[in-house]
Enzyme design. Structure first.
Site, PDB file in Angstrom:
ATOM      1  N   LYS A  81       0.904  -1.210  -0.038  1.00  0.00           N
ATOM      2  CA  LYS A  81       0.049   0.011   0.060  1.00  0.00           C
ATOM      3  C   LYS A  81       0.959   1.208  -0.025  1.00  0.00           C
ATOM      4  O   LYS A  81       1.935   1.273   0.564  1.00  0.00           O
ATOM      5  CB  LYS A  81      -0.870  -0.089   1.234  1.00  0.00           C
ATOM      6  CG  LYS A  81      -2.075   0.992   0.995  1.00  0.00           C
ATOM      7  CD  LYS A  81      -3.418   0.152   0.379  1.00  0.00           C
ATOM      8  CE  LYS A  81      -4.439   1.069   0.465  1.00  0.00           C
ATOM      9  NZ  LYS A  81      -5.630   0.352   0.326  1.00  0.00           N
ATOM     10  N   GLY A 182     -26.123   2.321   3.483  1.00  0.00           N
ATOM     11  CA  GLY A 182     -25.230   2.879   2.482  1.00  0.00           C
ATOM     12  C   GLY A 182     -26.213   2.790   1.118  1.00  0.00           C
ATOM     13  O   GLY A 182     -26.871   1.596   1.115  1.00  0.00           O
ATOM     14  N   GLY A 184     -24.688   3.570  -2.080  1.00  0.00           N
ATOM     15  CA  GLY A 184     -23.713   3.671  -3.021  1.00  0.00           C
ATOM     16  C   GLY A 184     -23.531   2.625  -4.185  1.00  0.00           C
ATOM     17  O   GLY A 184     -24.441   1.814  -4.441  1.00  0.00           O
ATOM     18  N   VAL A 186     -21.788  -0.388  -4.223  1.00  0.00           N
ATOM     19  CA  VAL A 186     -21.826  -1.641  -3.644  1.00  0.00           C
ATOM     20  C   VAL A 186     -23.206  -2.073  -3.111  1.00  0.00           C
ATOM     21  O   VAL A 186     -23.609  -3.057  -3.598  1.00  0.00           O
ATOM     22  CB  VAL A 186     -20.773  -1.932  -2.679  1.00  0.00           C
ATOM     23  CG1 VAL A 186     -20.770  -3.648  -2.152  1.00  0.00           C
ATOM     24  CG2 VAL A 186     -19.261  -1.734  -3.100  1.00  0.00           C
ATOM     25  N   ALA A 187     -23.448  -1.110  -2.241  1.00  0.00           N
ATOM     26  CA  ALA A 187     -24.986  -1.241  -1.920  1.00  0.00           C
ATOM     27  C   ALA A 187     -25.896  -1.294  -2.874  1.00  0.00           C
ATOM     28  O   ALA A 187     -27.033  -2.426  -2.924  1.00  0.00           O
ATOM     29  CB  ALA A 187     -25.441  -0.045  -1.099  1.00  0.00           C
TER      30      ALA A 187
END
Ligand code: NAD
Length: 349
Positions: A81, A182, A184, A186-187
């Site tokens: 990362k 949520g 968005g 993915v939701a």
């Protein structure tokens, strides 16, 4: 002064690079936690940190997280990362991204970068002109790649089904009540899959218009975001923020299953025990939400077509079942079991 080896998040990281480019003003940290399974892969975060030490801690913690996530997703990738240290105004210039691309390239493929908070596809396109060690670039129609959201959502849907089977003895989501935090990317994907199977949905988002739109599309109900964590339902699916499972919120849950996409849902490791003590089945976040990284890695490695990616995502329920089995037989909570499994996979058992 604190020695780098004494950082609480230092976990025998293989290498940690401190990058400076005076001309562009770039300052970045690239941490490679493990290359046991392959090159260290994970996104680049562009963030303003109050103190440089916070950036180091983030890079160390997030790169270890990527080792675990990639290992549990069955990918030939290690964990890495990067963080780019932004100023207070988060000024991002092309020159910085160019310098960053060159820095990634100098590592010769030991680290593969992708998107994260503050770094979008357009930034990655600039980076990719200076290194080929980039994943998550726009894909042409019919090619593997592009937005990971729908792939993450498919994995979450399959994981929710696995949890419902295990905790509730149900083979289908038909008639089950799913509370989704949520509305968005993915939701939305989860809601569409679950609605198609006949689930009843309650949806909450701090963006009320977004929640309304999704609820109207899938025939669900809108819930006040302050009430979603205490709603009585069959499944709570956190698909918004991290650290939502705390001592207080766990005590107030009224669901037998928590299975959703948000990263780092447990505020502390003790919360894994707290949720288990309440008899609630928890799906470890980095295992259930791996669909996106599976798609991104397949794009980068060029080792699967769309059907292959789907088949890989369909292995997520089996991994969750293995975790829940071991959790039941050992009495350790599922999050702890997942970490231990990941450590074994990266040769640190
Ligand atoms: P998104 O930005 O598309 O959607 C997040 C939604 O959550 C937004 O609509 C936002 O308004 C809402 N939200 C924020 N705070 C809220 C609150 N307190 N209550 C209710 N709603 C709130 O993000 P996404 O891509 O759908 O990702 C959702 C979560 O899943 C994030 O935690 C992300 O880190 C994680 N995740 C995403 C992917 C992916 O492929 N997109 C992969 C792995 C993990």
């Amino acid at each position: 002064m604190q020695s780098p080896w004494d950082y609480p998040d230092f976990d025998d990281h293989e290498v940690v690079h401190f990058v400076t480019d005076r001309e562009s003003g770039l300052r970045a940290i690239i941490a490679v936690h493990s290359t046991h399974l392959g090159p260290g892969a994970g996104g680049t975060r562009f963030w303003h940190y109050e103190q440089g030490g916070d950036a180091v801690a983030d890079a160390l913690r997030l790169s270890r997280g990527m080792s675990y996530k990639n290992a549990m997703a069955g990918l030939p990738l290690g964990g890495g990362k990067a963080v780019i240290l932004a100023d207070k105004d988060r000024t991002k210039t092309e020159a910085m991204l160019v310098a960053y691309g060159r820095a990634v390239d100098r590592l010769g493929g030991a680290y593969i970068t992708a998107e994260d908070v503050g770094i979008g596809v357009a930034d990655l396109v600039i980076v990719s002109k200076h290194t080929r060690h980039v994943a998550g670039l726009p894909a042409a129609e019919g090619e593997v790649g592009g937005d990971p959201g729908p792939h993450t959502a498919y994995g979450i849907f399959l994981g929710v089904k696995a949890a419902a089977r295990r905790a509730l003895g149900k083979d289908s989501l038909a008639g089950l009540h799913i509370a989704i935090q949520g509305a968005g990317s993915v939701a939305g994907g989860l809601a569409r899959h679950a609605a198609a199977e006949g689930a009843r949905l309650s949806i909450a988002d701090i963006d009320a218009a977004r929640a309304q739109k999704l609820a109207a599309e899938v025939g669900g109900a809108v819930v006040d975001p302050r009430d979603i964590l205490t709603l009585e339902a069959d499944v709570l699916s956190p698909c918004a923020l991290g650290a939502i499972l705390t001592e207080q919120s766990i005590a107030a849950l009224r669901v037998p299953v928590v299975a959703g996409a948000a990263n780092n849902q447990l505020a502390t490791p003790q919360d894994g025990d707290r949720i288990a003590a309440r008899g609630i089945l928890y799906a470890p976040d980095y295992v259930i939400n791996a669909g996106g990284i599976i798609n991104v890695s397949s794009e980068h490695l060029g080792d699967a077509d769309e059907a292959g990616v789907k088949a890989r995502i369909e292995k997520i329920p089996g991994r969750l079942d293995a975790i829940w089995e071991e959790s039941e037989s050992t009495g350790r909570n599922p999050a702890e079991v997942a970490d231990a499994m990941a450590q074994r996979l990266i040769g640190r058992g």
